[in-house]
Design a protein around this motif. Structure first.
Motif, PDB file in Angstrom:
ATOM      1  N   ARG A  44       0.812  -1.201   0.000  1.00  0.00           N
ATOM      2  CA  ARG A  44       0.000   0.000   0.000  1.00  0.00           C
ATOM      3  C   ARG A  44       0.846   1.252   0.000  1.00  0.00           C
ATOM      4  NH1 ARG A  44      -5.232  -0.718   3.864  1.00  0.00           N
ATOM      5  NH2 ARG A  44      -6.614  -1.374   2.198  1.00  0.00           N
ATOM      6  N   ARG A 199      -9.749   2.856  -0.626  1.00  0.00           N
ATOM      7  CA  ARG A 199      -9.040   1.902   0.227  1.00  0.00           C
ATOM      8  C   ARG A 199      -9.880   1.505   1.431  1.00  0.00           C
ATOM      9  NH1 ARG A 199      -4.736  -0.531  -2.259  1.00  0.00           N
ATOM     10  NH2 ARG A 199      -3.249   0.980  -3.101  1.00  0.00           N
ATOM     11  N   GLY A 222      -4.221  -5.890  -6.254  1.00  0.00           N
ATOM     12  CA  GLY A 222      -4.311  -4.448  -6.392  1.00  0.00           C
ATOM     13  C   GLY A 222      -4.330  -3.919  -7.800  1.00  0.00           C
TER      14      GLY A 222
END
Length: 429
Positions: A44, A199, A222
């Motif tokens: 992330r 997110r 992702g």
């Protein structure tokens, strides 16, 4: 309401082009998600980089517990009637062996035999709400809240409890969610469609790129897939391998003038269709960008319609665990709901459900609808009609929009009174 037509039924739909190994959920889905969240923290930080735009979550509105309907399947089609599912060799047209387990490496589980329906609590200020996407573990769902003034808001349900999410622009909609509870969608900003990444930690990031861009699917790794220029057959398929960088265009086969994307699976394959003249053909791109057409079931019309009318077409709307679903013979007199075994390269015509076939999970279980507005679950030789709040009709149907990998959680919408519709979840056993 969201119109489930040939251009957006795959919003059901719903991910990855990263070389990172896929992380499908186990039967103990909650444990897998907890482990996955620990592994993704480093990813992330790199992905969001310096471009994340923090967006606060509007206060969650307390709501009464959902009405628990424990009655059996409503009157209508017999929920125990078997579905005649015949895998067909695309070369010879002869039936092949019926797969009996997940193709994507998930431990096989038996399909459920009964379900109960529950209303999802709605945030205040809305007249209707519906589900547009859900995580494959069945724990988080996303939808739209229709405000009394006509505007819409994004809603996220965690463990059945709602919160509205602030997203820039008009007409915001979450199109897909992954097992880490990240989601992608679109909204209209200054006259053009922009894609964004929502997110699990409540930040919203606009995905980079020029022109009208549509983000329709996200993988567990992702990666995000979508289209440029149009969300229909005239668009160009794209993928954000890195959500901090511009999207990469996927190569079209010779003769194709465009295409649309509707799903991306945990192996990194992107699914949708390519446009050939007035027709669309089912197509997918492997993680390395190699493209391939999926087979058509025998008897599917292939000659273009007369009079300049579009089609007939065959389109993929959903993919998961080595399976894909959609419709064959769209714009013809006899469209068929279909399921493909992608790795096995064969196609199944489903009975007991109307075209198009809806979302598919990692077991190959499919949810869809009937002409009478019933929502149904089809799993190999079993067919289960999902219970309703009120008796649905063709014009006011129950819609199943997402199904968990274990088949125990299905979510969508049900009509109530007048023009009011309600987000619901079916808990199955």
């Amino acid at each position: 309401m969201v119109d489930l037509n040939e251009h957006n039924a795959g919003d059901l739909l719903r991910a990855g082009l990263s070389p990172e190994p896929p992380r499908p959920p186990r039967v103990d889905i909650a444990a897998a998600v907890r482990a996955g969240r620990r592994r993704r923290s480093a990813r992330r930080a790199a992905v969001v980089g310096g471009i994340a735009v923090a967006v606060a979550v509007v206060v969650a509105v307390p709501a009464a517990l959902a009405l628990n309907r424990n009655e059996g399947a409503p009157a209508g089609p017999d929920p125990t009637a078997p579905a005649t599912i015949r895998p067909v060799d695309p070369n010879t047209g002869t039936p092949g062996p019926q797969p009996s387990r997940s193709l994507g490496g998930l431990p096989f589980v038996s399909p459920p035999t009964s379900c109960t329906v529950h209303e999802l609590p709605a945030p205040a200020g809305g007249r209707s709400n519906l589900v547009t996407a859900g995580s494959p573990d069945g724990q988080v769902h996303f939808g739209q809240l229709y405000l009394t003034g006509g505007d819409k808001r994004v809603v996220r349900w965690r463990a059945g409890q709602p919160a509205t999410v602030t997203v820039e622009g008009d007409e915001p909609m979450v199109r897909s969610a992954n097992n880490y509870h990240d989601a992608v969608g679109n909204s209209l900003v200054d006259g053009r469609w922009v894609p964004w990444l929502l997110r699990d930690d409540d930040t919203v990031t606009r995905l980079p790129g020029d022109g009208d861009l549509y983000a329709v699917a996200i993988s567990d790794t992702g990666a995000v897939a979508g289209s440029r220029g149009s969300d229909g057959p005239g668009g160009h398929p794209i993928v954000w391998r890195d959500t901090a960088a511009a999207p990469v265009e996927l190569a079209l086969p010779a003769g194709a003038t465009g295409g649309q994307v509707r799903a991306i699976d945990e192996q990194g394959a992107v699914f949708g269709s390519v446009t050939m003249g007035a027709q669309e053909l089912p197509y997918y791109w492997e993680a390395n960008g190699t493209g391939k057409q999926l087979p058509l079931p025998p008897g599917t019309p292939t000659a273009p319609n007369s009079g300049g009318r579009p089609g007939p077409s065959t389109v993929v709307y959903s993919a998961r665990g080595g399976w894909a679903t959609g419709v064959a013979g769209l714009y013809s007199s006899s469209p068929k709901p279909v399921r493909w075994s992608v790795r096995g390269d064969f196609v199944v015509v489903l009975s007991g459900v109307d075209a198009p076939a809806g979302p598919v999970n990692g077991m190959g279980f499919v949810v869809g609808g009937t002409a009478g507005g019933r929502a149904v679950l089809v799993a190999d030789d079993q067919r289960l009609v999902l219970p309703a709040i009120l008796d649905p009709t063709k014009d006011r149907p129950n819609l199943a929009r997402t199904i968990s990998d274990d088949g125990r959680t299905i979510a969508g919408q049900a009509w109530k009174t007048g023009d009011t519709f309600q987000a619901v979840v079916w808990n199955c056993h």
